[in-house]
Write a protein that holds these residues in place. Sequence first.
Motif, short mmCIF file in Angstrom:
data_model
loop_
_atom_site.label_atom_id
_atom_site.label_comp_id
_atom_site.label_asym_id
_atom_site.label_seq_id
_atom_site.Cartn_x
_atom_site.Cartn_y
_atom_site.Cartn_z
N UNK A 1 2.66 13.97 -6.37
CA UNK A 1 2.17 15.11 -5.59
C UNK A 1 2.13 14.76 -4.11
N UNK A 2 2.73 15.60 -3.31
CA UNK A 2 2.74 15.43 -1.85
C UNK A 2 1.87 16.55 -1.30
N UNK A 3 0.76 16.18 -0.72
CA UNK A 3 -0.21 17.18 -0.27
C UNK A 3 -0.45 17.03 1.23
N UNK B 1 5.32 19.14 -5.67
CA UNK B 1 5.36 18.14 -6.75
C UNK B 1 6.82 17.69 -6.91
N UNK C 1 -1.93 13.52 5.24
CA UNK C 1 -1.02 13.65 4.11
C UNK C 1 -1.47 12.69 3.02
N UNK C 2 -1.46 13.17 1.80
CA UNK C 2 -1.79 12.31 0.65
C UNK C 2 -0.66 12.41 -0.36
N UNK C 3 -0.28 11.27 -0.89
CA UNK C 3 0.75 11.24 -1.92
C UNK C 3 0.15 10.54 -3.13
N UNK C 4 0.21 11.20 -4.27
CA UNK C 4 -0.41 10.63 -5.47
C UNK C 4 0.55 10.71 -6.64
N UNK D 1 0.80 -1.22 0.00
CA UNK D 1 0.00 0.00 0.00
C UNK D 1 0.84 1.27 0.00
N UNK E 1 11.17 16.49 -3.48
CA UNK E 1 10.25 17.59 -3.26
C UNK E 1 10.59 18.31 -1.96
N UNK E 2 10.20 19.55 -1.86
CA UNK E 2 10.31 20.32 -0.62
C UNK E 2 9.02 21.10 -0.45
N UNK E 3 8.40 20.98 0.69
CA UNK E 3 7.16 21.74 0.91
C UNK E 3 7.50 23.21 1.11
N UNK F 1 6.87 13.92 -10.83
CA UNK F 1 5.50 14.41 -10.94
C UNK F 1 4.55 13.90 -9.88
N UNK G 1 -1.47 7.13 -1.56
CA UNK G 1 -1.09 6.92 -0.16
C UNK G 1 -1.78 7.99 0.67
N UNK H 1 14.21 21.66 -5.17
CA UNK H 1 13.79 20.81 -6.27
C UNK H 1 14.22 21.47 -7.57
N UNK I 1 -4.79 15.53 -7.08
CA UNK I 1 -4.19 14.22 -6.80
C UNK I 1 -3.98 13.40 -8.07
N UNK J 1 13.06 26.32 -3.12
CA UNK J 1 12.76 24.92 -2.84
C UNK J 1 13.88 24.06 -3.41
N UNK K 1 10.91 23.63 -12.87
CA UNK K 1 9.88 22.81 -13.49
C UNK K 1 9.44 23.41 -14.82
#
Lengths: 475, 327
Positions: B245-247, B273, B294-297, A242, B280-282, B243, B304, A429, A361, A427, A432
């Motif tokens: 996404x960490x939200x 992203x 937290x959601x990771x897509x 998961x 990534x860095x928030x 690409x 997740x 990263x 998402x 950031x 982009x």
Amino acid sequence: MSEQPMVNRQRAAWWQSAILAVVGVLVFVGIVIGLESAFQPTLSGTALLVVGVLLALVPAALWLIFFYVQDRLEPEPKKEVFKIFLVGLALAGAIGIPVTDQLFRVSDWLYRSFGSLALGSIFVVGAIETFLIYVAVRLFIYDTDEFDERSDGMVYGTAAGLGYATALNIQFILASGGAALGSAEVTVAEVALAHAAFAGVLGYFLGRAKLERERILWLPLGFLLATLLNGLFTILRSRLETGDIIMGSVTAALPTVSGLFLAGALALIVAVVVALLIQRDIARTQAQGRRAAVDAKVGDRQSNFATIALFVVLIIVGIIGWLSITGSVTTFEVAGFKGVYPDHYGVATREGDVFRVADVLGSGAEFAIQTIELQAGEGTQQVVAALAVQRGSDFAAYKVLESKEVTLNGKPALWQRFAYVDPMTLLKTLPRLVEGEDYIVVDGNRAVIITLLTAPETLPDVEPSFQQFVERLTF
Amino acid sequence: MKTQTKVFLSILSTLVLMLVSVLGAFASTPAWRAAAGNAVLAKNDGLPQAAACTNMQISNPALWFATDKKGNVYPDKIIKQYPTGTSVIASGFEYNCIPKNTTIGVVYYYGGFNTEPVFSDSKKESPENKSGVFWWYIGYEDGSPLPEGDWQVEWYINKKLASKGEITVGGGKKEDIKPLPTEEEQPTEEATEEPTEEKVAEEEPSGVEDIWDFGEEEKQPAAETVTVQGKVIDGKTKKPIAGALFVVLNPGVGMQEWADKDFAEEDIYTGAKTDTRGQFTCPKELERNVTYTVAVAAKGYQLIVAEDFVIDEQQEDPVNLTIKMYK
């Protein structure tokens, strides 16, 4: 009675061989992981791809050899078995993978919800894979004299399934640019064993359909079971694996093997159960004084049609579900603008926007509506210039890539495709690259700008949704 | 598309690109909010006045002004340090006048002039025959505090470096840092006493929450927030996922609630992203001991969702995450 000891010996041999084959595949995977971590080979580019592809063939070959050896009473011609393997591979490469990946774009929506996972795994991917394996056996070997034992169905079915799995694995190796060999081998073996299991089930039903007078629904039942097994495997594996959020940097870790063990267990169970069923069928036939092998033309046409019909029904359900998942929209009405946006997008209106939605998402794509007041005599060119100045100032390397005059809902409009670099300042990263499209419509003393923003690699995926967003927008 | 339009667009794009490149990576990001402003000085003897402005002179080193969270700049309050928790900083300069066709460019750095600029922009300014103060404030779009440390600024007039300066953000609270007295507040001017903190507060526009009055935030030291960064990888191949996404949702907002609200952006606390290396860095720091969802897509991978994402005191700042995703 004189046949019974032989049946028992064969049954014992199946058990031992099936376990040996699964253990052999697992040991091989372990060896690859061990060698990789011990020597840490610095393969790259073509060499890595070649080794990756070769390693992708091994689990399939091991399993195929196991099944071939089991068919010891009247071994099938190696050429025929290999031919079916290649047919399975070709059908997957030419039809199966393009249809699931390019037409249905399964990866875009499969994991949106449990419903989409179940629908995609069973009614789209499962049905298509099982049908193509069925086609490989049915069209290329089933009606020949070589298919003359119950176990032949399993041998040829497995060969077709492993061919299909090999195509998937080669695609996986190529797509991942030659992934870390040890980790990749886990996936490769998992896919091979799982497909061997699905195809083995189908093969058993094909064998009996050919060599015993079964009812019309016998073959469709086998097809349905194999399809369900395929889909359920995907669902079950996704429950086992998961994803994790781990605090800290993980530099070295063993690959996740729960999916591989699941596939191994499934393959083992299917191999043993099917083998036992075949032995039981043979014993029963012998007890009834009938010959094990019968007329090769028994396989009936009606059963074939029923199987095809079942596939059509399954895939129609899959298409309806797919369209429902990907095509569902939410309506909106903001400041005189009415329209729809994809259901899985979220409202993200910011300062300066009339309306904005984002695929938060998913692709991360954004659809935005903005307006600019126009002075007398100003038109789309002034808007283009204003956008260029604004984006050129806000971002790096803004450039218009393509521009043309179009008609949008009966109104003249200017369409342009552009790109810029978002430096991702502060950031840690990489900068982009953003690609986008504008529709600019002059509406009285204002210009309406409808914009798509996304990453270049996702542009083809989100363009259809954006087109729908634009075309159904009224103001 | 008409040829004329193409030519027009080509020229325009070229000009924009030239301007951007010559001024040196002048680019802002959506993470920033920034704006230029200027004010005519009531009295300024420091710089020569010109009746018809032809030669613009500006003060060097650059000045730094008191600010508030809303982006209000107080050009009459020149400071030498910003307190901990500052969310907006503003540099500027005094000028004698502004000739025609003057473009003012600004470049902000964090950690030294030799580092990559964190913000840059330019603006064509209207001619002005009076002396005044020009500034350009910057802050994060979401209003979060700026990183502590030394910030630098460079000012360009028509692409030529004309002034530069440096200031420290952090290292003190409002009690420790007071605005410098401006000329109007010098004893020689109408004000006869040293400006006090109370006086400063009185002079500020009413209803404006400024950095000199932190209110509740003062009770929560900056150390209670941490930067969250990390890498998203394929759980099986270990390859980075680009690409993804960490939200992070606002505290108290769960995944189901967010889904019910149609994934509204207003419920997102911060997000990022991944780049092509999966990193990534928030942009906004997370608070310790606060439970977030937290959601990771990522395309083609299982979503997740962690409803109980908490960073405790034991985690170092920044927090490095490794996120494994599966198909």
